[in-house]
Scaffold this motif. Structure first.
Motif, PDB file in Angstrom:
ATOM      1  N   GLY A 197       0.594  -1.043  -0.268  1.00  0.00           N
ATOM      2  CA  GLY A 197      -0.131  -0.008  -0.154  1.00  0.00           C
ATOM      3  C   GLY A 197       1.058   1.266  -0.139  1.00  0.00           C
ATOM      4  N   THR A 198       0.008   2.764  -0.112  1.00  0.00           N
ATOM      5  CA  THR A 198       1.104   4.086   0.122  1.00  0.00           C
ATOM      6  C   THR A 198       1.203   3.903   1.579  1.00  0.00           C
ATOM      7  N   LEU A 199       1.892   5.304   1.112  1.00  0.00           N
ATOM      8  CA  LEU A 199       2.228   5.622   2.974  1.00  0.00           C
ATOM      9  C   LEU A 199       1.490   5.871   3.447  1.00  0.00           C
ATOM     10  N   ARG A 200       0.334   6.465   3.358  1.00  0.00           N
ATOM     11  CA  ARG A 200      -0.804   6.881   3.484  1.00  0.00           C
ATOM     12  C   ARG A 200      -1.902   6.312   3.862  1.00  0.00           C
ATOM     13  N   GLU A 201      -1.607   5.169   2.916  1.00  0.00           N
ATOM     14  CA  GLU A 201      -2.538   4.703   2.979  1.00  0.00           C
ATOM     15  C   GLU A 201      -2.253   3.458   4.327  1.00  0.00           C
ATOM     16  N   LYS A 202      -1.008   3.138   4.724  1.00  0.00           N
ATOM     17  CA  LYS A 202      -0.581   2.071   5.843  1.00  0.00           C
ATOM     18  C   LYS A 202      -0.484   3.166   7.578  1.00  0.00           C
TER      19      LYS A 202
END
Length: 321
Positions: free
Chosen positions: A69-74
């Protein structure tokens, strides 16, 4: 409807009913006021729960299966578990414990710079945003979800402790849910007990997740009341900000070139004043160098009273720097 919303709704209905009955039975003003205050606190919690639930379902499936996933999603996946603002180190440990994936502190810290830029150029359902301090500037090293109301994103002293306990309670819920589903994570249980001991729960090492969550919730109501009292003014002022400023705070003040020059000049003058106090003191007499004709200060005789030098810098003197 989420279990959290149902629980808050039932609690609010019970308190409203108890308040009405107290009024009908004439049980006295103190009891009515106490029940009303409890109902107001329950209503605030209900608002928070419904605000989170309104966006949670749209992002939960994507967030919780995000590998990598993306950094934001994590980071947002960790916030969905904690349901409270947190430090990057907490976000990283929560994400890694429940997702068996890596999230580094320096990566989370990047979001402070990247998210405000993406907010201006994209239409996303959520952002990892800042927590606002009393000056409405971004508080250092605290992150929240853009889906949460302002009351959840304005920091106060009791709010910091409240958010710690809320994070523990919700992590305990997640750990217990995993155990009930036969998918218990030893890493998540270990993290929960460390968080509980850090919050002063001395017997957390032997307590069940359910018990840890109950202990955390017992300490929350008084902190919630204090937090609400202290953040009311801040929330009112923050409501007048632009939408981007409500999420990421008022930009930090930057000094202009003239302001920087004035500050440096003041520092130089202050340094001159300190140097002048340790120069050789001048006496009432002076001697003249025959070769150059220049005048130098004469040292006072040993028996003379010491002369107190003027602390002000001499005109034209420089520090030599």
């Amino acid at each position: 409807m989420s279990d959290e919303v149902k629980a808050r709704e039932e609690e609010l209905i019970q308190l409203l009913t108890a308040t009405r009955l107290a009024l009908e039975e004439g049980n006295g003003t103190p009891k009515v006021h106490r029940l009303r205050n409890q109902a107001e606190q329950a209503f605030a919690q209900w608002r928070i729960a419904t605000s989170v639930a309104a966006h949670q379902e749209t992002v939960r499936s994507k967030e919780l299966r995000a590998q990598p996933g993306t950094l934001r999603e994590k980071a947002h996946a960790a916030l969905l578990i904690l349901k409270a603002p947190a430090h990057p180190s907490v976000l990283c440990r929560v994400y890694e414990a429940f997702h068996r994936d890596t999230l580094l502190i320096r990566q989370v810290s990047r979001l402070r710079r990247e998210e405000p830029l993406l907010y201006q150029s994209s239409d996303r359902p959520f952002f990892v945003c800042s927590v606002l301090g009393p000056d409405l500037q971004p508080a250092r090293a605290l992150y929240a979800s853009s889906t949460w109301p302002l009351e959840r994103r304005v920091v106060t002293e009791p709010g910091l402790k409240l958010w710690e306990l809320e994070g523990i309670a919700h992590v305990a819920d997640a750990v217990q849910a995993g155990i009930d589903a036969g998918e218990g994570s030893p890493e998540a249980l270990q993290l929960l007990r460390e968080m509980a001991r850090s919050a002063g729960m001395d017997f957390a090492r032997t307590m069940s997740p359910e018990r840890i969550g109950a202990q955390a919730r017992l300490r929350m109501p008084a902190l919630l009341a204090r937090h609400q009292n202290q953040c009311t003014e801040f929330v009112a002022r923050a409501s007048d900000l632009e939408p981007s400023e409500q999420l990421f705070g008022i930009p930090l003040v930057r000094l202009t070139a003239d302001q920087k020059a004035a500050r440096l000049l003041k520092m130089a003058r202050d340094a001159d004043a300190r140097v002048a106090t340790v120069d050789v003191p001048a006496s009432s007499q002076s001697t003249t160098e025959p070769e150059s004709g220049t005048t130098r200060a004469a040292l006072p005789p040993p028996s003379a009273e010491p002369h107190t030098p003027d602390a002000s810098p001499e005109p034209g003197r420089t520090t030599g720097r």
